[in-house]
Design a protein around this motif. Structure first.
Motif, short mmCIF file in Angstrom:
data_model
loop_
_atom_site.label_atom_id
_atom_site.label_comp_id
_atom_site.label_asym_id
_atom_site.label_seq_id
_atom_site.Cartn_x
_atom_site.Cartn_y
_atom_site.Cartn_z
N UNK A 117 49.70 49.71 96.89
CA UNK A 117 51.09 48.89 95.83
C UNK A 117 50.40 49.10 94.87
N UNK A 118 49.11 48.96 93.95
CA UNK A 118 48.15 49.18 93.18
C UNK A 118 48.52 50.91 92.53
N UNK A 133 50.69 53.71 83.60
CA UNK A 133 51.93 54.69 84.29
C UNK A 133 51.92 54.52 86.57
N UNK A 134 52.37 54.88 87.05
CA UNK A 134 52.11 55.11 88.64
C UNK A 134 51.69 55.86 89.04
N UNK A 135 51.24 56.25 89.74
CA UNK A 135 50.17 57.22 90.60
C UNK A 135 51.16 58.57 91.04
N UNK A 136 51.58 59.58 90.68
CA UNK A 136 52.39 60.41 91.82
C UNK A 136 52.58 60.91 92.86
N UNK A 137 50.88 60.76 93.40
CA UNK A 137 51.25 61.36 94.04
C UNK A 137 50.55 60.03 95.41
N UNK A 153 41.54 57.44 95.10
CA UNK A 153 41.23 58.38 96.45
C UNK A 153 40.84 57.73 97.87
N UNK A 154 40.90 56.15 96.91
CA UNK A 154 40.89 55.43 98.94
C UNK A 154 41.81 55.27 98.93
N UNK A 155 42.23 54.76 98.41
CA UNK A 155 43.75 53.88 98.62
C UNK A 155 44.63 55.23 99.43
N UNK A 156 44.65 56.15 99.00
CA UNK A 156 45.13 57.37 98.75
C UNK A 156 45.56 57.58 100.70
N UNK A 157 43.24 57.59 101.14
CA UNK A 157 42.69 57.97 102.06
C UNK A 157 43.10 57.32 103.35
N UNK A 158 43.25 55.74 102.61
CA UNK A 158 43.93 54.54 103.42
C UNK A 158 45.27 54.34 104.36
N UNK A 159 45.83 55.15 103.07
CA UNK A 159 47.62 55.07 102.89
C UNK A 159 47.63 56.04 104.42
N UNK A 160 47.62 57.28 104.31
CA UNK A 160 47.13 58.62 104.66
C UNK A 160 47.31 58.38 106.63
N UNK A 176 38.98 56.03 90.29
CA UNK A 176 39.55 57.33 91.11
C UNK A 176 39.05 57.48 92.17
N UNK A 177 37.67 57.06 92.30
CA UNK A 177 37.12 56.55 93.76
C UNK A 177 38.29 55.30 94.46
N UNK A 178 38.31 54.57 93.65
CA UNK A 178 39.75 53.61 94.24
C UNK A 178 41.21 54.36 94.51
#
Length: 271
Positions: A191-192, A201-205, A157-164, A153-155
């Motif tokens: 990508x991950x 499954x892929x993450x919806x967000x 949210x961190x990836x989403x933060x980096x991308x945003x 979960x941390x990874x």
């Protein structure tokens, strides 16, 4: 005096109860009463609860005075820095709020809750490069071989933060080449999350964010395809539906956009 004097422990319990119940008027009234007691004036936990009560009623000056008083006595109080930062950000003082969170993080660099708050504050107030750095630090702090649900979960949210934050940086006034590189980096970061792996499954967000990035890259066809992939997993996922409508409208497929709005979004919002 009172026949059965209230203990400070009971006073804190009463304050917590009213705060949890969102009865902030009662909480602020009790806080005012309790802070007048000479024997409780140095109880920082009580003061933090009082600051929460006042801030919840937008009495920011009172809350700020309490928190700065705590920090004068105990400059290592991370909770006081976090609450002070929240007040500063809500009071349109982003630089001060970000500084307070940086000070909190310096006290405990492994506090991921503070790190996420700092990343969000930087991203929401235009410090997008700093936000990217903060989110990357969080991501790098969790080894990939840590397979626990909490680490995953941390990874995520961190990836989403980096991308945003990469996308937000790209949308600033940048040369076209730099802009495309930032957007490509954002896609790679996702990508991950946006591709199925190890039975997940892929993450919806992540899929919706990827679609928005592809749109910014000018690839509306791939963006719509990504939206559709998301909606195959959850046909009622509102962010994907809104992104789909926006893409259809941008492509001048007005009839399709109206159909998505009437047939999909309105029923999904009702539920």
């Amino acid at each position: 005096g009172d026949r059965f004097p209230l203990s400070v422990r009971a006073a804190k319990a009463r304050l917590r109860f009213h705060i949890v119940q969102r009865d902030f008027a009662a909480a602020a009234g009790l806080a005012t009463q309790f802070l007048q007691k000479e024997e409780w004036k140095d109880d920082h936990d009580l003061q933090l609860l009082a600051a929460t009560a006042f801030a919840s009623r937008n009495e920011f000056d009172k809350a700020r005075d309490i928190l700065t008083g705590i920090l004068r006595v105990n400059p290592a109080n991370i909770s006081a820095y976090r609450q002070l930062a929240a007040i500063q950000l809500r009071s349109n003082q982003p630089a001060a709020g970000i500084l307070s969170l940086q000070q909190a993080l310096q006290l405990n660099p492994s506090d991921l809750a503070v790190a996420f708050e700092l990343g969000a504050a930087c991203l929401n107030h235009g410090n997008t490069e700093q936000a990217t750095s903060v989110y990357r630090s969080i991501l790098n702090s969790i080894p990939e071989d840590n397979r626990t649900a909490a680490a995953a979960a941390i990874r995520k949210n961190a990836r989403l933060g980096v991308a945003r934050s990469l996308m937000a940086t790209a949308l600033k006034d940048r040369p076209a080449e730099d802009r495309m590189k930032l957007l490509t980096d954002a896609i790679e970061t996702l990508k991950m999350l946006s591709e199925p792996s190890a039975g997940n499954s892929p993450d919806l967000a992540a899929l919706v964010l990827q679609a928005r990035i592809l749109q910014e890259m000018g690839d509306n066809a791939k963006a719509l395809e990504t939206c559709q992939k998301c909606l195959e997993l959850d046909p009622k996922y509102i962010p994907a539906l809104y992104t789909k409508v926006f893409l259809q409208y941008e492509n001048r497929a007005y009839d399709d956009a109206i159909k998505t709005l009437i047939a999909d979004i309105i029923p999904a919002r009702r539920n």
